[in-house]
Enzyme design. Structure first.
Site, PDB file in Angstrom:
ATOM      1  N   ASP A 163      26.402  39.042  31.324  1.00 20.85           N
ATOM      2  CA  ASP A 163      27.750  38.548  31.600  1.00 20.85           C
ATOM      3  C   ASP A 163      28.505  38.429  30.286  1.00 20.85           C
ATOM      4  O   ASP A 163      27.908  38.142  29.236  1.00 20.85           O
ATOM      5  CB  ASP A 163      27.694  37.184  32.288  1.00 20.85           C
ATOM      6  CG  ASP A 163      27.192  37.270  33.720  1.00 20.85           C
ATOM      7  OD1 ASP A 163      27.333  38.342  34.328  1.00 20.85           O
ATOM      8  OD2 ASP A 163      26.650  36.272  34.218  1.00 20.85           O
ATOM      9  N   ASP A 177      30.379  41.492  39.128  1.00 18.35           N
ATOM     10  CA  ASP A 177      30.781  40.297  39.870  1.00 18.35           C
ATOM     11  C   ASP A 177      32.214  40.435  40.366  1.00 18.35           C
ATOM     12  O   ASP A 177      32.537  40.059  41.506  1.00 18.35           O
ATOM     13  CB  ASP A 177      30.659  39.057  38.982  1.00 18.35           C
ATOM     14  CG  ASP A 177      29.229  38.792  38.552  1.00 18.35           C
ATOM     15  OD1 ASP A 177      28.305  39.166  39.303  1.00 18.35           O
ATOM     16  OD2 ASP A 177      29.034  38.206  37.470  1.00 18.35           O
TER      17      ASP A 177
END
Length: 204
Positions: A163, A177
């Site tokens: 991330d 995401d």
């Protein structure tokens, strides 16, 4: 009588193969009926191609962005994009989207795999372009994070997802995401509007 038959002649009687030796005439199919199945199949194939195109694009963008982040940003100071409002900050997330449930990495991996299988099975009855786009986003995002789960440390099906998008006062996430969230929102909108994946519209 014989003279009359000679003058008038006797009518030709075609045999089983026709008078000229050709095969007997066969009834033709109704063009509207004959073409409907082929046309529907063509529309379905186009929607499947659209789904796959969106999925591949979402997957490649996620994969390339993670490769760049790992090579350039990991173990480095966060990069400010819009001051403190948005930064690029590389982290490894063993949980679900937005860092939820880090103790259930294997479960989230299985869920992602099941989602991919369901989308592939649903694609066979897909005749709606908006649904193709929505499912393509879900498929690409799920494949992006599943790739991390399989190939990244600490091990197969336990890998931590990369991330890096870090808005202020919000969880850090990635492009996979984002694709999953956008696909989910689009599905909710289509459902409220009564549009089914097969292209039919219903009113409750």
């Amino acid at each position: 009588m014989a003279e009359a038959e000679r003058i008038i002649g006797t009518p030709d009687i075609p045999d089983a193969e026709g008078a000229d030796g050709a095969e007997p005439h066969k009834p033709t199919e109704d063009p509207a009926t004959a073409g409907s199945e082929g046309t529907a199949g063509g529309r379905g194939r186009k929607k499947i191609l659209a789904l796959l195109g969106v999925a591949v694009l979402a997957y490649l963008l996620d994969l390339i962005s993670k490769m760049i982040v790992v090579a350039k940003l990991e173990h480095e100071e966060p990069v400010e994009i819009f001051g403190d409002w948005l930064k690029f900050d590389a982290i490894r997330n063993a949980g679900a989207a937005f860092g939820i449930g880090e103790a259930f990495t294997v479960i989230f991996t299985v869920i992602a795999a099941v989602v991919i299988v369901v989308i592939i099975r649903l694609a066979r009855k897909l005749y709606s372009l908006p649904w193709a786009i929505a499912l393509g986003l879900l498929l690409g995002g799920a494949l992006g994070n599943l790739t991390d789960r399989i190939f990244r440390a600490p091990g197969v099906f336990k890998g931590a997802v990369v991330d890096f998008i870090a808005p202020a006062h919000f969880a850090v996430f990635n492009l996979a995401d984002s694709a999953i969230v956008c696909g989910g929102i689009l599905i909710v909108i289509l459902s409220f509007r009564g549009l089914d994946p097969d292209g039919t519209v219903h009113k409750d």
